[in-house]
Design a protein around this motif. Structure first.
Motif, PDB file in Angstrom:
ATOM      1  N   ALA A 166     -13.225  38.392  -7.734  1.00 54.69           N
ATOM      2  CA  ALA A 166     -13.762  36.821  -7.780  1.00 54.69           C
ATOM      3  C   ALA A 166     -13.126  35.966  -8.968  1.00 54.69           C
ATOM      4  O   ALA A 166     -12.597  34.851  -8.472  1.00 54.69           O
ATOM      5  N   VAL A 167     -13.154  36.606 -10.013  1.00 56.17           N
ATOM      6  CA  VAL A 167     -12.721  35.954 -11.447  1.00 56.17           C
ATOM      7  C   VAL A 167     -10.907  35.607 -11.142  1.00 56.17           C
ATOM      8  O   VAL A 167     -10.501  34.740 -11.477  1.00 56.17           O
ATOM      9  N   GLU A 168     -10.349  36.816 -10.680  1.00 49.56           N
ATOM     10  CA  GLU A 168      -8.851  36.551 -10.392  1.00 49.56           C
ATOM     11  C   GLU A 168      -8.551  35.332  -9.389  1.00 49.56           C
ATOM     12  O   GLU A 168      -7.623  34.388  -9.727  1.00 49.56           O
ATOM     13  N   GLN A 169      -9.494  35.098  -8.296  1.00 52.51           N
ATOM     14  CA  GLN A 169      -9.150  33.940  -7.511  1.00 52.51           C
ATOM     15  C   GLN A 169      -9.617  32.635  -7.976  1.00 52.51           C
ATOM     16  O   GLN A 169      -8.516  32.003  -8.018  1.00 52.51           O
ATOM     17  N   ALA A 170     -10.568  32.544  -8.920  1.00 50.08           N
ATOM     18  CA  ALA A 170     -10.937  31.450  -9.433  1.00 50.08           C
ATOM     19  C   ALA A 170     -10.093  31.228 -10.620  1.00 50.08           C
ATOM     20  O   ALA A 170      -9.633  29.719 -10.622  1.00 50.08           O
ATOM     21  N   LYS A 197     -17.439  39.894 -15.098  1.00 46.21           N
ATOM     22  CA  LYS A 197     -16.643  38.742 -14.707  1.00 46.21           C
ATOM     23  C   LYS A 197     -15.905  38.466 -16.079  1.00 46.21           C
ATOM     24  O   LYS A 197     -14.731  38.045 -15.943  1.00 46.21           O
ATOM     25  N   LEU A 198     -16.462  38.658 -17.305  1.00 44.92           N
ATOM     26  CA  LEU A 198     -15.823  38.478 -18.489  1.00 44.92           C
ATOM     27  C   LEU A 198     -14.781  39.410 -18.702  1.00 44.92           C
ATOM     28  O   LEU A 198     -13.668  39.051 -19.196  1.00 44.92           O
ATOM     29  N   LEU A 199     -15.052  40.544 -18.565  1.00 41.55           N
ATOM     30  CA  LEU A 199     -14.163  41.583 -18.629  1.00 41.55           C
ATOM     31  C   LEU A 199     -12.837  41.088 -17.715  1.00 41.55           C
ATOM     32  O   LEU A 199     -11.719  41.582 -18.254  1.00 41.55           O
ATOM     33  N   ALA A 200     -13.062  41.085 -16.575  1.00 43.37           N
ATOM     34  CA  ALA A 200     -12.088  40.520 -15.700  1.00 43.37           C
ATOM     35  C   ALA A 200     -11.335  39.304 -16.188  1.00 43.37           C
ATOM     36  O   ALA A 200     -10.013  39.325 -15.919  1.00 43.37           O
ATOM     37  N   MET A 201     -12.188  38.395 -16.838  1.00 41.28           N
ATOM     38  CA  MET A 201     -11.257  37.233 -17.366  1.00 41.28           C
ATOM     39  C   MET A 201     -10.294  37.767 -18.421  1.00 41.28           C
ATOM     40  O   MET A 201      -9.170  37.280 -18.525  1.00 41.28           O
ATOM     41  N   ILE A 202     -10.851  38.566 -19.368  1.00 40.07           N
ATOM     42  CA  ILE A 202      -9.917  38.911 -20.279  1.00 40.07           C
ATOM     43  C   ILE A 202      -8.719  39.629 -20.035  1.00 40.07           C
ATOM     44  O   ILE A 202      -7.716  39.330 -20.517  1.00 40.07           O
ATOM     45  N   GLN A 203      -8.669  40.342 -18.989  1.00 41.41           N
ATOM     46  CA  GLN A 203      -7.682  41.140 -18.246  1.00 41.41           C
ATOM     47  C   GLN A 203      -6.684  40.210 -17.635  1.00 41.41           C
ATOM     48  O   GLN A 203      -5.475  40.730 -17.439  1.00 41.41           O
ATOM     49  N   ALA A 204      -7.349  39.246 -16.864  1.00 38.97           N
ATOM     50  CA  ALA A 204      -6.554  38.469 -15.943  1.00 38.97           C
ATOM     51  C   ALA A 204      -5.762  37.393 -16.878  1.00 38.97           C
ATOM     52  O   ALA A 204      -4.667  36.972 -16.212  1.00 38.97           O
ATOM     53  N   ALA A 205      -6.419  36.805 -17.837  1.00 39.89           N
ATOM     54  CA  ALA A 205      -5.824  35.566 -18.229  1.00 39.89           C
ATOM     55  C   ALA A 205      -4.666  35.502 -19.376  1.00 39.89           C
ATOM     56  O   ALA A 205      -4.808  36.626 -19.799  1.00 39.89           O
ATOM     57  N   ASP A 206      -3.756  34.720 -19.194  1.00 40.35           N
ATOM     58  CA  ASP A 206      -2.764  34.790 -19.964  1.00 40.35           C
ATOM     59  C   ASP A 206      -2.738  33.543 -20.940  1.00 40.35           C
ATOM     60  O   ASP A 206      -2.031  33.086 -21.780  1.00 40.35           O
ATOM     61  N   THR A 281     -16.000  23.717  -4.678  1.00 38.74           N
ATOM     62  CA  THR A 281     -15.143  24.595  -4.673  1.00 38.74           C
ATOM     63  C   THR A 281     -15.617  25.976  -5.125  1.00 38.74           C
ATOM     64  O   THR A 281     -16.377  25.856  -6.339  1.00 38.74           O
ATOM     65  N   THR A 282     -15.925  27.061  -4.557  1.00 39.27           N
ATOM     66  CA  THR A 282     -16.400  28.034  -4.797  1.00 39.27           C
ATOM     67  C   THR A 282     -15.915  29.545  -4.440  1.00 39.27           C
ATOM     68  O   THR A 282     -15.001  29.402  -3.579  1.00 39.27           O
ATOM     69  N   VAL A 283     -16.435  30.827  -4.829  1.00 44.14           N
ATOM     70  CA  VAL A 283     -15.880  32.012  -4.466  1.00 44.14           C
ATOM     71  C   VAL A 283     -17.126  32.692  -3.668  1.00 44.14           C
ATOM     72  O   VAL A 283     -18.181  32.760  -3.945  1.00 44.14           O
ATOM     73  N   ARG A 284     -16.866  32.703  -2.259  1.00 41.47           N
ATOM     74  CA  ARG A 284     -17.665  32.877  -1.443  1.00 41.47           C
ATOM     75  C   ARG A 284     -18.039  34.628  -1.479  1.00 41.47           C
ATOM     76  O   ARG A 284     -17.359  35.275  -1.164  1.00 41.47           O
ATOM     77  N   GLN A 285     -19.604  34.889  -1.561  1.00 37.87           N
ATOM     78  CA  GLN A 285     -19.816  36.342  -1.450  1.00 37.87           C
ATOM     79  C   GLN A 285     -20.017  36.674   0.118  1.00 37.87           C
ATOM     80  O   GLN A 285     -20.626  35.856   1.107  1.00 37.87           O
ATOM     81  N   PRO A 286     -19.487  37.853   0.785  1.00 33.48           N
ATOM     82  CA  PRO A 286     -19.625  38.060   1.987  1.00 33.48           C
ATOM     83  C   PRO A 286     -20.974  38.515   2.366  1.00 33.48           C
ATOM     84  O   PRO A 286     -21.314  39.811   2.597  1.00 33.48           O
ATOM     85  N   PHE A 314     -17.354  44.702  -2.136  1.00 29.15           N
ATOM     86  CA  PHE A 314     -16.882  43.881  -1.147  1.00 29.15           C
ATOM     87  C   PHE A 314     -15.933  42.801  -1.645  1.00 29.15           C
ATOM     88  O   PHE A 314     -16.235  41.986  -2.481  1.00 29.15           O
ATOM     89  N   GLU A 315     -14.779  42.321  -0.974  1.00 28.22           N
ATOM     90  CA  GLU A 315     -13.983  41.247  -1.377  1.00 28.22           C
ATOM     91  C   GLU A 315     -14.440  39.900  -1.262  1.00 28.22           C
ATOM     92  O   GLU A 315     -14.715  39.682   0.021  1.00 28.22           O
ATOM     93  N   PRO A 316     -14.538  38.971  -2.241  1.00 30.43           N
ATOM     94  CA  PRO A 316     -14.957  37.673  -1.803  1.00 30.43           C
ATOM     95  C   PRO A 316     -13.811  36.909  -1.630  1.00 30.43           C
ATOM     96  O   PRO A 316     -12.634  37.354  -1.286  1.00 30.43           O
ATOM     97  N   GLU A 317     -14.230  35.585  -1.088  1.00 30.72           N
ATOM     98  CA  GLU A 317     -13.198  34.752  -0.676  1.00 30.72           C
ATOM     99  C   GLU A 317     -13.145  33.360  -1.274  1.00 30.72           C
ATOM    100  O   GLU A 317     -14.232  32.588  -1.411  1.00 30.72           O
ATOM    101  N   LEU A 318     -12.164  32.953  -1.793  1.00 28.80           N
ATOM    102  CA  LEU A 318     -12.059  31.528  -2.647  1.00 28.80           C
ATOM    103  C   LEU A 318     -12.197  30.744  -1.424  1.00 28.80           C
ATOM    104  O   LEU A 318     -11.321  30.596  -0.396  1.00 28.80           O
ATOM    105  N   VAL A 319     -12.903  29.666  -1.695  1.00 31.37           N
ATOM    106  CA  VAL A 319     -13.106  28.427  -0.849  1.00 31.37           C
ATOM    107  C   VAL A 319     -12.975  27.060  -1.435  1.00 31.37           C
ATOM    108  O   VAL A 319     -13.730  26.644  -2.205  1.00 31.37           O
TER     109      VAL A 319
END
Length: 329
Positions: A166-170, A197-206, A281-286, A314-319
């Motif tokens: 979710a964080v990677e998509q956003a 989410k914070l951990l994912a942001m730290i890992q994904a962010a440049d 604009t949001t990340v959709r939970q299935p 479950f993988e979310p979807e960026l809308v």
């Protein structure tokens, strides 16, 4: 009568003729279908025919933190419908401010000898909350399923949205629009999904992301987002749609336009997010898939005595809608 037949048939996922056969005690209906029809009758609040009143449907608790956030009624609709089709009667327990706490609901459900419990957004998602009432369920050997991330030591099976994806998509979306000052509005420090989410942001962010914490309310989000915007953040990722709406309000109170000056991304894609100004604009939970999976896991524990402790992701979807736009140059 015709309206009632139609409603029960839709709830049970069968034809009106099948409902009629069950209510009239006729043959030619499987036991599973018969149970589903009677459960649907109970869920919709209709009285059973006299000759069928002695048969009690199995009871399953669904414990929610609130009903004001549209994502929880959406989950409740999926879970209760799926339970009814499986022959279970759902007992909905929704907490309110100053109302019945989750631990008391657990005691009430145990008193009613429920077959199992599904929790969403409960104390299990807070590292610093009391978890004693969950341990009582473990001691009783009662089947339990948790929806979304919780503390690991409880050992219950979980059905979760992949927060990292979710964080990677956003984040990827905002970076593709040229945003270089990106912030996050997350839940409290001990909130496990927010930690992920914070951990994912730290890992994904440049780039270095700025973070503010909030309660899951529009008012709390407005305070948190105000701090981010005042520090020059132009893209905000929020841990829920409700927080995102608070962030939009904060930007506007500071004289900023959304999305011309500040872009905002939510999380959930709950009802009416297409009707906000601008559409969010949001990340959709299935939610439908997750709700059905939660019921599948619970029923497997109840009927087949199978033990689970895994987490299904479950993988979310960026809308993409109207609350994000290219950064100003």
């Amino acid at each position: 009568m015709t309206k009632r037949l139609a409603e029960v048939a839709k709830k049970a996922g069968v034809s009106e003729a099948t409902v009629s056969r069950v209510l009239n005690g006729r043959s030619g209906v499987s036991e599973a279908t018969r149970t589903s029809v009677l459960t649907a009758l109970d869920v919709l609040g209709y009285e059973r025919p006299t000759k069928l009143r002695g048969e009690r449907a199995r009871l399953v608790g669904l414990v929610l933190p609130e009903l004001q956030n549209p994502i929880f009624p959406a989950l409740a609709e999926v879970v209760t419908s799926s339970l009814a089709q499986r022959g279970f009667t759902p007992a909905l327990c929704a907490r309110t401010i100053g109302g019945v706490p989750e631990s008391d609901y657990v005691e009430m459900l145990l008193d009613h000898q429920v077959s199992g419990v599904i929790f969403a957004g409960g104390s299990y998602a807070l590292a610093d909350a009391s978890h004693e009432h969950y341990l009582r369920l473990t001691e009783r050997g009662l089947p339990v399923v948790l929806v979304n991330a919780g503390v690991d030591e409880l050992g219950f099976p979980r059905v979760s949205t992949d927060d990292a994806v979710a964080v990677e998509q956003a984040y990827g979306h905002l970076r593709s629009l040229g945003h270089e000052r990106i912030g996050m509005v997350l839940g409290p420090e001990g909130h496990i999904p927010s930690r992920r989410k914070l951990l994912a942001m730290i890992q994904a962010a440049d780039i270095e992301a700025e973070v503010e914490r909030s309660s899951f309310s529009m008012e709390g989000a407005r305070v948190a987002a105000t701090k981010l915007v005042e520090r020059g953040v132009t893209g905000i990722i929020c841990a829920s749609d409700v927080l995102a709406l608070g962030a939009i309000r904060a930007a506007r109170r500071l004289g900023k336009a959304v999305p011309a000056d500040v872009s905002v991304v939510g999380f959930d894609d709950s009802a009416f997010m297409t009707c906000t100004d601008p559409p969010l604009t949001t990340v959709r939970q299935p939610i439908e898939t997750m709700g059905q999976a939660a019921v599948d896991l619970l029923v497997s524990q109840i009927d087949e005595a199978r033990e689970f402790s895994d987490e299904l992701l479950f993988e979310p979807e960026l809308v993409v809608r109207g609350s994000t736009a290219p950064a100003r140059r």
